[in-house]
Design an enzyme around this catalytic site. Structure first.
Site, PDB file in Angstrom:
ATOM      1  N   ARG A  15       0.840  -1.200   0.000  1.00 43.37           N
ATOM      2  CA  ARG A  15       0.000   0.000   0.000  1.00 43.37           C
ATOM      3  C   ARG A  15       0.880   1.258   0.000  1.00 43.37           C
ATOM      4  NH1 ARG A  15      -3.520  -1.429   5.197  1.00 43.37           N
ATOM      5  NH2 ARG A  15      -1.612  -2.602   5.630  1.00 43.37           N
ATOM      6  N   LYS A  75       1.844   1.887   7.273  1.00 49.44           N
ATOM      7  CA  LYS A  75       2.215   1.075   8.441  1.00 49.44           C
ATOM      8  C   LYS A  75       3.071   1.864   9.421  1.00 49.44           C
ATOM      9  CE  LYS A  75       0.994  -2.266   9.225  1.00 49.44           C
ATOM     10  NZ  LYS A  75      -0.340  -2.584   9.838  1.00 49.44           N
ATOM     11  N   TYR A  94      -0.790   4.378  10.630  1.00 52.02           N
ATOM     12  CA  TYR A  94      -1.107   3.409  11.685  1.00 52.02           C
ATOM     13  C   TYR A  94       0.105   3.265  12.587  1.00 52.02           C
ATOM     14  CZ  TYR A  94      -5.242   1.849   9.101  1.00 52.02           C
ATOM     15  OH  TYR A  94      -6.458   1.796   8.473  1.00 52.02           O
ATOM     16  N   HIS A  96      -0.359   1.419  16.201  1.00 53.04           N
ATOM     17  CA  HIS A  96      -0.571   0.214  17.041  1.00 53.04           C
ATOM     18  C   HIS A  96       0.499   0.111  18.128  1.00 53.04           C
ATOM     19  CE1 HIS A  96      -3.553  -1.101  14.134  1.00 53.04           C
ATOM     20  NE2 HIS A  96      -2.666  -1.030  13.168  1.00 53.04           N
ATOM     21  N   GLU A 118      -5.526   4.597  13.811  1.00 51.42           N
ATOM     22  CA  GLU A 118      -6.464   3.662  14.450  1.00 51.42           C
ATOM     23  C   GLU A 118      -7.154   4.211  15.688  1.00 51.42           C
ATOM     24  OE1 GLU A 118      -3.174   3.220  14.369  1.00 51.42           O
ATOM     25  OE2 GLU A 118      -2.447   2.730  16.375  1.00 51.42           O
ATOM     26  N   SER A 220     -20.391 -13.029  24.496  1.00 46.25           N
ATOM     27  CA  SER A 220     -19.009 -13.488  24.659  1.00 46.25           C
ATOM     28  C   SER A 220     -18.612 -13.555  26.137  1.00 46.25           C
ATOM     29  CB  SER A 220     -18.079 -12.510  23.917  1.00 46.25           C
ATOM     30  OG  SER A 220     -16.737 -12.813  24.174  1.00 46.25           O
ATOM     31  N   VAL A 239     -11.665  -8.843  17.871  1.00 47.37           N
ATOM     32  CA  VAL A 239     -12.070  -7.954  18.973  1.00 47.37           C
ATOM     33  C   VAL A 239     -11.220  -6.689  18.941  1.00 47.37           C
ATOM     34  CG1 VAL A 239     -12.739  -9.865  20.483  1.00 47.37           C
ATOM     35  CG2 VAL A 239     -10.456  -8.901  20.670  1.00 47.37           C
ATOM     36  N   ILE A 269      -4.270  -9.200  15.605  1.00 52.82           N
ATOM     37  CA  ILE A 269      -2.840  -9.342  15.913  1.00 52.82           C
ATOM     38  C   ILE A 269      -2.134  -7.991  15.952  1.00 52.82           C
ATOM     39  CG2 ILE A 269      -2.165  -9.740  13.489  1.00 52.82           C
ATOM     40  CD1 ILE A 269      -0.642 -11.438  16.602  1.00 52.82           C
ATOM     41  N   ASP A 270      -2.638  -6.999  15.202  1.00 51.02           N
ATOM     42  CA  ASP A 270      -1.938  -5.704  15.224  1.00 51.02           C
ATOM     43  C   ASP A 270      -2.056  -5.027  16.587  1.00 51.02           C
ATOM     44  OD1 ASP A 270      -4.601  -5.170  14.907  1.00 51.02           O
ATOM     45  OD2 ASP A 270      -4.367  -3.806  13.215  1.00 51.02           O
ATOM     46  N   VAL A 298      -1.260 -12.402  10.221  1.00 48.56           N
ATOM     47  CA  VAL A 298      -0.597 -11.344   9.452  1.00 48.56           C
ATOM     48  C   VAL A 298      -1.133  -9.982   9.916  1.00 48.56           C
ATOM     49  CG1 VAL A 298      -0.251 -10.390   7.135  1.00 48.56           C
ATOM     50  CG2 VAL A 298      -0.185 -12.866   7.488  1.00 48.56           C
ATOM     51  N   ALA A 299      -0.204  -9.107  10.313  1.00 47.98           N
ATOM     52  CA  ALA A 299      -0.614  -7.831  10.921  1.00 47.98           C
ATOM     53  C   ALA A 299      -0.950  -6.763   9.886  1.00 47.98           C
ATOM     54  CB  ALA A 299       0.481  -7.339  11.859  1.00 47.98           C
ATOM     55  N   MET A 301      -2.841  -7.439   6.812  1.00 42.75           N
ATOM     56  CA  MET A 301      -3.594  -8.217   5.824  1.00 42.75           C
ATOM     57  C   MET A 301      -3.976  -7.399   4.585  1.00 42.75           C
ATOM     58  SD  MET A 301      -5.992 -10.479   8.399  1.00 42.75           S
ATOM     59  CE  MET A 301      -6.920 -11.308   7.110  1.00 42.75           C
TER      60      MET A 301
HETATM   61  N1  LIG Z   1      -4.443  -7.660  10.824  1.00 47.18           N
HETATM   62  C1  LIG Z   1      -4.814  -6.659  10.033  1.00 47.18           C
HETATM   63  O1  LIG Z   1      -4.306  -6.496   8.934  1.00 47.18           O
HETATM   64  C2  LIG Z   1      -5.883  -5.740  10.463  1.00 47.18           C
HETATM   65  C3  LIG Z   1      -6.284  -5.759  11.758  1.00 47.18           C
HETATM   66  N2  LIG Z   1      -7.323  -4.991  12.183  1.00 47.18           N
HETATM   67  C4  LIG Z   1      -7.662  -5.133  13.602  1.00 47.18           C
HETATM   68  O2  LIG Z   1      -8.865  -5.879  13.774  1.00 47.18           O
HETATM   69  C5  LIG Z   1      -9.373  -5.618  15.080  1.00 47.18           C
HETATM   70  C6  LIG Z   1     -10.884  -5.351  15.019  1.00 47.18           C
HETATM   71  O3  LIG Z   1     -11.119  -4.106  14.385  1.00 47.18           O
HETATM   72  P1  LIG Z   1     -12.596  -3.533  14.115  1.00 47.18           P
HETATM   73  O4  LIG Z   1     -13.502  -4.612  13.714  1.00 47.18           O
HETATM   74  O5  LIG Z   1     -12.429  -2.358  13.227  1.00 47.18           O
HETATM   75  O6  LIG Z   1     -13.011  -3.022  15.566  1.00 47.18           O
HETATM   76  P2  LIG Z   1     -14.501  -2.668  16.047  1.00 47.18           P
HETATM   77  O7  LIG Z   1     -14.322  -1.699  17.166  1.00 47.18           O
HETATM   78  O8  LIG Z   1     -15.372  -2.309  14.892  1.00 47.18           O
HETATM   79  O9  LIG Z   1     -15.042  -4.071  16.600  1.00 47.18           O
HETATM   80  C7  LIG Z   1     -14.501  -4.694  17.727  1.00 47.18           C
HETATM   81  C8  LIG Z   1     -15.602  -5.491  18.392  1.00 47.18           C
HETATM   82  O10 LIG Z   1     -15.000  -6.262  19.447  1.00 47.18           O
HETATM   83  C9  LIG Z   1     -15.974  -6.361  20.454  1.00 47.18           C
HETATM   84  N3  LIG Z   1     -15.353  -6.826  21.681  1.00 47.18           N
HETATM   85  C10 LIG Z   1     -14.579  -6.169  22.574  1.00 47.18           C
HETATM   86  N4  LIG Z   1     -14.222  -6.994  23.573  1.00 47.18           N
HETATM   87  C11 LIG Z   1     -14.771  -8.206  23.308  1.00 47.18           C
HETATM   88  C12 LIG Z   1     -14.776  -9.481  23.959  1.00 47.18           C
HETATM   89  N5  LIG Z   1     -14.125  -9.663  25.110  1.00 47.18           N
HETATM   90  N6  LIG Z   1     -15.447 -10.497  23.373  1.00 47.18           N
HETATM   91  C13 LIG Z   1     -16.097 -10.324  22.208  1.00 47.18           C
HETATM   92  N7  LIG Z   1     -16.143  -9.149  21.561  1.00 47.18           N
HETATM   93  C14 LIG Z   1     -15.487  -8.107  22.101  1.00 47.18           C
HETATM   94  C15 LIG Z   1     -16.563  -4.948  20.521  1.00 47.18           C
HETATM   95  O11 LIG Z   1     -17.819  -4.934  21.183  1.00 47.18           O
HETATM   96  C16 LIG Z   1     -16.686  -4.630  19.035  1.00 47.18           C
HETATM   97  O12 LIG Z   1     -17.962  -4.964  18.509  1.00 47.18           O
HETATM   98  C17 LIG Z   1      -8.535  -4.428  15.593  1.00 47.18           C
HETATM   99  O13 LIG Z   1      -7.504  -4.887  16.437  1.00 47.18           O
HETATM  100  C18 LIG Z   1      -7.951  -3.856  14.335  1.00 47.18           C
HETATM  101  O14 LIG Z   1      -6.766  -3.099  14.561  1.00 47.18           O
HETATM  102  C19 LIG Z   1      -8.015  -4.159  11.337  1.00 47.18           C
HETATM  103  C20 LIG Z   1      -7.626  -4.078  10.018  1.00 47.18           C
HETATM  104  C21 LIG Z   1      -6.492  -4.824   9.492  1.00 47.18           C
HETATM  105  C1  LIG Z   2      -5.143  -1.575  10.367  1.00 47.89           C
HETATM  106  C2  LIG Z   2      -3.830  -2.059   9.962  1.00 47.89           C
HETATM  107  O1  LIG Z   2      -2.977  -2.259  10.782  1.00 47.89           O
HETATM  108  C3  LIG Z   2      -3.545  -2.331   8.588  1.00 47.89           C
HETATM  109  O2  LIG Z   2      -4.380  -2.047   7.736  1.00 47.89           O
HETATM  110  O3  LIG Z   2      -2.457  -2.837   8.303  1.00 47.89           O
HETATM  111 MG   LIG Z   3      -1.911  -3.825  11.186  1.00 48.10          MG
END
Ligand SMILES: NC(=O)C1=CN([C@@H]2O[C@H](COP(=O)(O)OP(=O)(O)OC[C@H]3O[C@@H](n4cnc5c(N)ncnc54)[C@H](O)[C@@H]3O)[C@@H](O)[C@H]2O)C=CC1
Ligand SMILES: CC(=O)C(=O)O
Ligand SMILES: [Mg+2]
Length: 372
Positions: A15, A75, A94, A96, A118, A220, A239, A269-270, A298-299, A301
């Site tokens: 990106r 990133k 971002y 994190h 974020e 949950s 979450v 994971i991020d 993968v942090a 994705m």
């Molecule tokens: N690995 C990657 O490439 C990416 C990672 N992410 C990550 O994904 C994660 C989720 O992001 P979003 O969906 O945008 O957040 P969001 O805030 O829209 O949703 C998170 C949900 O988790 C729920 N939650 C909180 N504690 C909980 C628990 N103990 N049990 C069950 N549910 C619980 C909340 O009520 C909420 O509905 C974040 O850590 C974000 O940084 C986002 C984009 C890319």
């Molecule tokens: C949200 C994030 O960490 C990403 O898009 O890579």
């Molecule tokens: Mg990330």
């Protein structure tokens, strides 16, 4: 203002922080835009596209870091990039920080002003600069999980949608926010049996209404998580507690109850991951196995679908980039409390309370950082 944008150097990250159309908007607002040569190539944007938009091309990243008053990225800055940050410079990307003490230390030492996508908020309680990438990562999660479930990749050899006469896979999604909802849509669309766990009852009601019987919702807690994880073919970790380290909801002990070859996709994971056995992986080497369970962690994705993701991210960040450039970070944050929520580090001080709590570091409020 001189706005800089460098080529992303995190492994397999394609990106770019500014699209040519964003550069064109910034130039139209009277700003100078400096792009590192080749920065847009991974997303399908050439240097000529940026030049046509009125940007200048810099030979290397060092030239951009040296000249720019604000650097816009995707990133978190890597160690070599952190060394080039300076006092008074603005970094918009971002970060994190909660699971990343080394980066936090370097950003504090740099004296720069670091605004994290974020933790920028909106009027409805959402995270407008995380949401577009959550949409992307959520849609990708069942796709990469389905790949990992294939026998050759170590998975249990289960087809997500099953076939007539054979049951579909059970996909359990922990967290029904933006990632969880997007993942549920794709997993249900592929024919899987989907269960979503969340702590927010309004969120569970919303999902129940919107999906009209295509998925099951469950509150949950520890017992429900343990019971569902044991029956799952795929668990998607989605979450978020904004800014904070993710809670560890699937323990190592639970892995022993899972089906051999089941798959965990830890999108969270991020923020450190919501499975005890998660550690960050890369697109080059995305999966590993613990106790017979395949982990995908993968942090970055969205980097896998860089063209789509860059455009989606650019659409969301542009108004904030323009506000920061037009007004300077101080007035932009003073006039927009939601942008101020994005401020994580300023002049050697941490300004994001959940990061301070996760790392045991002192924080000041964003308002104090503004000198008010
Ligand atoms: N690995 C990657 O490439 C990416 C990672 N992410 C990550 O994904 C994660 C989720 O992001 P979003 O969906 O945008 O957040 P969001 O805030 O829209 O949703 C998170 C949900 O988790 C729920 N939650 C909180 N504690 C909980 C628990 N103990 N049990 C069950 N549910 C619980 C909340 O009520 C909420 O509905 C974040 O850590 C974000 O940084 C986002 C984009 C890319
Ligand atoms: C949200 C994030 O960490 C990403 O898009 O890579
Ligand atoms: Mg990330």
């Amino acid at each position: 203002m001189k706005i800089g944008c460098v080529r992303e150097i995190k492994p397999q990250e394609y990106r770019v922080g500014l699209t040519p159309s964003a550069a064109q908007e910034a130039v139209a607002h009277g700003h100078a835009v400096l792009i590192e040569a080749g920065a847009g190539i991974g997303s399908g944007f050439t240097d000529a596209d940026y030049t046509a938009a009125g940007a200048q091309i810099a030979a290397d990243a060092a030239a951009v870091w040296a000249a720019a008053e604000m650097v816009v990225k995707v990133k978190e800055p890597q160690p070599g990039e952190r060394a080039m940050l300076r006092p008074g410079q603005v970094l918009f990307t971002y970060l994190h920080l909660a699971p990343d003490p080394a980066q936090t230390h370097d950003l504090l030492a740099s004296g720069a002003t670091c605004i994290a996508y974020e933790t920028v908020t909106d009027r409805k309680g959402g995270l407008p600069l995380l949401a577009p990438m959550s949409e992307v990562a959520g849609r990708l999660a069942p796709q990469v999980g389905a790949w990992a479930l294939q026998k050759a990749n170590g998975g249990r050899g289960v087809l997500l949608g099953g076939v007539p006469g054979v049951r579909p896979a059970h996909v359990v999604i922990i967290g029904g926010g933006v990632v969880g909802t997007a993942a549920a849509r794709v997993a249900a669309g592929m024919g899987a049996h989907v269960t979503v766990l969340d702590r927010s009852i309004p969120r569970l009601s919303y999902l129940d209404d919107v999906f009209m019987g295509r998925l099951t919702t469950q509150y949950s807690d520890r017992a429900a998580t343990a019971e569902l994880v044991a029956t799952a073919d795929m668990v998607i970790g989605a979450v978020l507690i904004p800014g904070a380290a993710a809670p560890k909801l699937v323990t190592r002990a639970m892995l022993k109850t899972m089906k051999p070859g089941a798959v965990l996709v830890d999108v969270a994971i991020d923020q450190g991951g919501c499975f005890e056995t998660s550690h960050p992986t890369t697109h080059e080497n995305p999966i590993y196995e613990v106790d017979g369970v395949i982990h995908y962690c993968v942090a970055n994705m969205p980097g896998a679908v860089a063209r789509t993701a860059t455009q989606a991210l650019g659409n969301a960040t542009l108004p904030f980039v323009l506000a920061l450039a037009d007004k300077g970070w101080r007035r932009a944050c003073l006039e927009d409390a939601h942008l101020l929520d994005g401020l994580n580090v300023h002049a050697g001080r941490l300004t994001c309370a959940p990061v301070g709590a996760a790392l045991g570091l002192p924080v000041i409020s964003g308002v104090e950082a503004l000198g008010l």
